[in-house]
Design an enzyme around this catalytic site. Structure first.
Site, PDB file in Angstrom:
ATOM      1  CE1 TYR A 124       0.797  69.807  16.725  1.00  0.00           C
ATOM      2  CE2 TYR A 124      -1.339  70.561  15.987  1.00  0.00           C
ATOM      3  CZ  TYR A 124      -0.108  70.814  16.537  1.00  0.00           C
ATOM      4  OH  TYR A 124       0.217  72.092  16.895  1.00  0.00           O
ATOM      5  CE  LYS A 171      16.303  71.506  15.595  1.00  0.00           C
ATOM      6  NZ  LYS A 171      16.928  72.823  15.593  1.00  0.00           N
ATOM      7  CG  ASP A 204      16.315  75.904  14.671  1.00  0.00           C
ATOM      8  OD1 ASP A 204      16.406  75.408  13.532  1.00  0.00           O
ATOM      9  OD2 ASP A 204      17.069  75.578  15.605  1.00  0.00           O
ATOM     10  CG  ASP A 228      -0.748  74.782  15.042  1.00  0.00           C
ATOM     11  OD1 ASP A 228      -1.301  75.839  14.691  1.00  0.00           O
ATOM     12  OD2 ASP A 228      -1.075  74.148  16.068  1.00  0.00           O
TER      13      ASP A 228
HETATM   14 MG    MG Z   1      -2.934  77.058  15.067  1.00  0.00          MG
END
Ligand code: MG
Ligand code: NAI
Length: 333
Positions: A124, A171, A204, A228
């Site tokens: 981000y 991850k 995952d 998010d």
């Molecule tokens: Mg969002």
């Protein structure tokens, strides 16, 4: 005590749900002076910038803001104003409680989890460039400093809120350096909090586990992108995006907002569910140490769910945003 608070109505359904929330907050009797600020597409039109200095200064001065969602155009256009605002104020911890509400049909009526999302880096950072036409590069930034402070925040939050466990989601099997560093910082921090159980899950698998057996989790900490995505997934577990609140917290201030976006598909119709931003406002009142007003607002909101069938359309009802706010205000008196 009188508080001055920055109010950002936002885009799409923002102004509708923010107005409903302000009405309910004012009905609690808490003494707030609102400093309305604009940001985003409208600010760009008016001031030539999406994040005007005046807005940042207002939040720095007041230390607290209540914010509606902002639209970020896909592809070309401006970069995310939400991300820009969080970075400008270094609001590094995004805290998102996930708690089912009474009488709201959902998969897990007993669910009570908290997501702590790192809010300043990872993919981000928006550091992208075209290497050659047809090939783009997007940089994922993970630092020891940010990973350590978000881990500390998650453990301190767990202690303060009487929670038992913090799970890091990552991850690190694939992104050995970046997610590896995040995880290493997490376990280093965990040593300072022996009373809190610490474990980790690969993201995952964590998503599948959240859908199948979410009760195994308590506080979950993760970097920006995973936070998010997992936030919306968790909102789905408790009945939808209309119900998931959040807070962006840093040393310079705190910005309270819902998990959801500006919902352009239902904007301007007065039908959005204001619950998520109202619950964010309750978190804000507690942050301001207005415990009585926060408790009253929460009790009133909960009793609309437990004692009435006033519901907005996303929950199968016919109430407008304003009707829903009125039902809460009625419960307050
Ligand atoms: Mg969002
Ligand atoms: P969204 O969260 O706005 O909407 C997703 C779906 O949930 C839509 O069908 C919408 O109608 C529904 N929904 C969301 N909030 C609701 C509410 N309060 N009541 C009833 N239904 C609700 O996500 P979407 O469509 O992906 O994004 C729209 C815009 O919002 C984009 O420009 C995006 O960048 C922005 N956004 C802004 C955020 C923020 O300001 N913090 C967070 C997420 C997205």
């Amino acid at each position: 005590m009188k508080h001055t608070i920055t109010l950002i109505p936002g885009d799409g359904i923002g102004p509708e749900i923010v107005a409903a929330t302000v009405r309910v907050i004012e009905a609690t009797g808490v003494d707030i002076e609102w400093e309305t600020q604009i940001i985003g597409a409208y600010a760009l039109e008016k001031f030539g910038t999406t994040i005007p200095d005046a807005t940042i200064e207002s939040i720095r001065r007041n230390k607290v803001a209540l914010k509606g969602p902002l639209t970020t155009p896909i592809g070309k256009g401006f970069t995310s104003v939400n991300v820009g605002l969080r970075k400008a104020l270094d609001l590094y911890a995004n805290v998102r409680p996930v708690k089912a509400l009474p009488n709201v049909p959902c998969r897990y009526p007993e669910l009570d989890l908290v997501i702590v999302r790192e809010n300043t880096e990872s993919l981000y950072a928006g550091l992208e460039h075209i290497v050659v036409p047809g090939v783009v590069e997007s940089l994922k930034i993970i630092t020891e400093k940010a990973s350590t402070r978000i881990a500390r925040y998650a453990f301190e939050y767990a202690v303060k809120m009487g929670r038992k466990k913090v799970t890091a989601m990552h991850k690190a099997n694939i992104m050995k350096l970046s997610d590896g560093l995040f995880l290493e910082c997490f376990y280093k921090m965990a040593k300072n909090f022996p009373q809190i159980e610490a474990d980790d899950k690969i993201i995952d698998n964590a998503c599948m586990q959240l859908v199948m057996r979410p009760e195994q989790f308590d506080v979950m900490v993760m970097e920006n992108l995973y936070g998010d995505i997992v936030s919306d997934l968790c909102a789905g577990l408790i009945g939808g995006l209309g119900l998931a609140p959040g807070a962006n917290i840093g040393e310079q201030g705190a910005v309270f907002e819902a998990v959801h976006g500006s919902a352009p598909d239902i904007a301007g119709q007065g039908i959005a569910n204001p619950t998520a931003i109202m619950m964010s406002a309750i978190l804000m009142l507690r942050h301001l140490d207005e415990m009585e007003a926060a408790d009253r607002m929460e009790t009133a909101l909960m009793s609309v769910f437990s004692d009435t069938d006033v519901r907005t359309r996303d929950l199968g009802g016919t109430a407008s945003t304003a009707d829903f706010a009125s039902a809460i205000i009625e419960k307050l008196s």
